[in-house]
Design a protein around this motif. Structure first.
Motif, short mmCIF file in Angstrom:
data_model
loop_
_atom_site.label_atom_id
_atom_site.label_comp_id
_atom_site.label_asym_id
_atom_site.label_seq_id
_atom_site.Cartn_x
_atom_site.Cartn_y
_atom_site.Cartn_z
N ASP A 159 0.84 -1.21 0.00
CA ASP A 159 0.00 0.00 0.00
C ASP A 159 0.87 1.26 0.00
N GLN A 160 1.93 1.19 0.82
CA GLN A 160 2.87 2.32 0.89
C GLN A 160 3.48 2.59 -0.51
N MET A 161 3.86 1.51 -1.19
CA MET A 161 4.48 1.65 -2.52
C MET A 161 3.48 2.17 -3.54
N LYS A 162 2.22 1.69 -3.40
CA LYS A 162 1.16 2.15 -4.32
C LYS A 162 1.00 3.66 -4.20
N ARG A 163 1.08 4.15 -2.94
CA ARG A 163 0.93 5.60 -2.74
C ARG A 163 2.16 6.33 -3.27
N LYS A 164 3.32 5.76 -2.97
CA LYS A 164 4.58 6.41 -3.37
C LYS A 164 4.68 6.55 -4.89
N PHE A 165 4.25 5.50 -5.60
CA PHE A 165 4.39 5.51 -7.06
C PHE A 165 3.02 5.64 -7.73
N ALA A 166 2.16 6.45 -7.11
CA ALA A 166 0.77 6.56 -7.56
C ALA A 166 0.68 7.02 -9.01
N GLU A 167 1.67 7.77 -9.45
CA GLU A 167 1.57 8.27 -10.84
C GLU A 167 1.91 7.17 -11.86
N GLY A 168 2.32 5.99 -11.36
CA GLY A 168 2.46 4.83 -12.25
C GLY A 168 3.87 4.53 -12.71
N LYS A 169 4.82 5.47 -12.44
CA LYS A 169 6.21 5.21 -12.88
C LYS A 169 6.99 4.61 -11.73
N VAL A 170 7.34 3.34 -11.85
CA VAL A 170 8.04 2.66 -10.75
C VAL A 170 9.50 2.47 -11.16
N PRO A 171 10.44 3.03 -10.38
CA PRO A 171 11.85 2.85 -10.76
C PRO A 171 12.34 1.44 -10.42
N LEU A 172 13.42 1.06 -11.05
CA LEU A 172 14.04 -0.24 -10.78
C LEU A 172 14.65 -0.22 -9.37
N PRO A 173 14.24 -1.14 -8.50
CA PRO A 173 14.90 -1.16 -7.17
C PRO A 173 16.38 -1.53 -7.32
N ASP A 174 17.22 -0.94 -6.46
CA ASP A 174 18.66 -1.27 -6.52
C ASP A 174 18.91 -2.74 -6.25
N ASN A 175 18.00 -3.35 -5.44
CA ASN A 175 18.24 -4.74 -5.03
C ASN A 175 17.46 -5.75 -5.87
N TRP A 176 17.19 -5.40 -7.10
CA TRP A 176 16.42 -6.31 -7.96
C TRP A 176 17.01 -6.30 -9.37
N GLY A 177 17.12 -7.48 -9.97
CA GLY A 177 17.64 -7.53 -11.33
C GLY A 177 17.88 -8.96 -11.79
N GLY A 178 18.61 -9.06 -12.87
CA GLY A 178 18.78 -10.37 -13.49
C GLY A 178 20.14 -10.99 -13.24
N TYR A 179 20.13 -12.30 -13.34
CA TYR A 179 21.38 -13.09 -13.38
C TYR A 179 21.34 -13.90 -14.67
N ARG A 180 22.52 -14.13 -15.20
CA ARG A 180 22.64 -14.96 -16.40
C ARG A 180 23.51 -16.18 -16.07
N ILE A 181 22.97 -17.35 -16.40
CA ILE A 181 23.78 -18.58 -16.29
C ILE A 181 24.48 -18.74 -17.64
N VAL A 182 25.80 -18.75 -17.60
CA VAL A 182 26.58 -18.93 -18.83
C VAL A 182 26.93 -20.43 -18.90
N PRO A 183 26.27 -21.17 -19.80
CA PRO A 183 26.35 -22.63 -19.73
C PRO A 183 27.74 -23.19 -20.00
N GLU A 184 28.12 -24.15 -19.17
CA GLU A 184 29.34 -24.94 -19.43
C GLU A 184 28.95 -26.34 -19.87
N SER A 185 27.75 -26.77 -19.53
CA SER A 185 27.23 -28.02 -20.09
C SER A 185 25.72 -27.96 -20.17
N PHE A 186 25.22 -28.71 -21.14
CA PHE A 186 23.78 -28.87 -21.33
C PHE A 186 23.53 -30.36 -21.42
#
Ligand SMILES: Cc1cc2nc3c(=O)[nH]c(=O)nc-3n(C[C@H](O)[C@H](O)[C@H](O)COP(=O)(O)O)c2cc1C
Length: 212
Positions: A154-181
């Motif tokens: 609810d707090q976040m809904k109010r904070k970003f009420a205008e609809g633009k949500v920035p990327l949190p610093d603690n959220w993102g992707g990891y890539r597994i670079v395959p050595e075997s399949f």
């Protein structure tokens, strides 16, 4: 609970030397497309295994969100348990189980964070609710009640009420670079077909049959 009689015969397919594509990436894409056509929920769900610095393993399911010759990308919280393990020990194994096809694929590789720009691009493509959820949930931390999450949302809904949500610093992707399949097709009498691709000394992918 005695489950000793719970068994099925695997008769839906076969996988032989002549079916193998040269590149494991092409092979994965072919099988993934076939899995997508089955009546299967979340064909991109993979069981991800990581281990801490002492080698203690843990698994969980995450969703594959990008696949290319660069690797397999999933998104998560960079302060979660899996993230702590990956920072200490940047290696992982992923397993896709496509039971309607009686197939599994195992990928093992080193893991790297993707760039912030790539994470942002994906984050912006997520529904508003999922974007807020990434801000609201301290993933893998002990919380005393569900209402803590709901209040935070609810707090976040109010904070970003205008609809633009920035990327949190603690959220993102990891890539597994395959050595075997490894590609596994169930067969009768437990004589399944298994092929593992690894790179040879010249860096070329070579597939070898494994005993089931
Ligand atoms: C079908 C399915 C898909 C999931 N997808 C993700 C995902 O893409 N990213 C994620 O962080 N957690 C995902 N989860 C939740 C994870 O399985 C796990 O509970 C969470 O990431 C915390 O794991 P950890 O404490 O080992 O870090 C998914 C769970 C399921 C069952």
């Amino acid at each position: 609970m005695d489950l000793s009689d719970l068994r099925q015969s695997y008769t839906k397919g076969s996988f032989s030397e002549r079916d193998l594509l040269d590149s494991p990436f092409e092979q994965f894409e072919k099988w993934f497309r076939e899995a997508e056509k089955c009546d299967l929920e979340e064909p991109n769900a993979m069981c991800l295994a990581t281990a801490d610095a002492n080698g203690l393993p843990s698994t969980r399911v995450v969703l594959l969100k990008d696949f290319s010759e660069k690797g397999l990308t999933f998104y998560t919280n960079y302060q979660s348990r899996k993230a702590a393990q990956l920072e200490a020990n940047p290696q992982a194994a992923a397993n896709f189980l496509w039971l309607p096809l009686q197939r599994q694929v195992n990928v093992i590789g080193r893991v790297e964070r993707i760039s912030k720009a790539e994470s942002l691009k994906y984050f912006l493509s997520r529904p508003f609710g999922s974007q807020l959820g990434a801000w609201a949930s301290p993933q893998s931390q002990v919380i005393t009640s569900r209402s803590i999450l709901e209040q935070k949302l609810d707090q976040m809904k109010r904070k970003f009420a205008e609809g633009k949500v920035p990327l949190p610093d603690n959220w993102g992707g990891y890539r597994i670079v395959p050595e075997s399949f490894e590609f596994w097709q169930g067969r009768v009498s437990r004589l399944h077909d298994r092929f593992i691709y690894k790179r040879d000394e010249a860096g070329q992918w070579v597939a070898k049959r494994l005993a089931p």
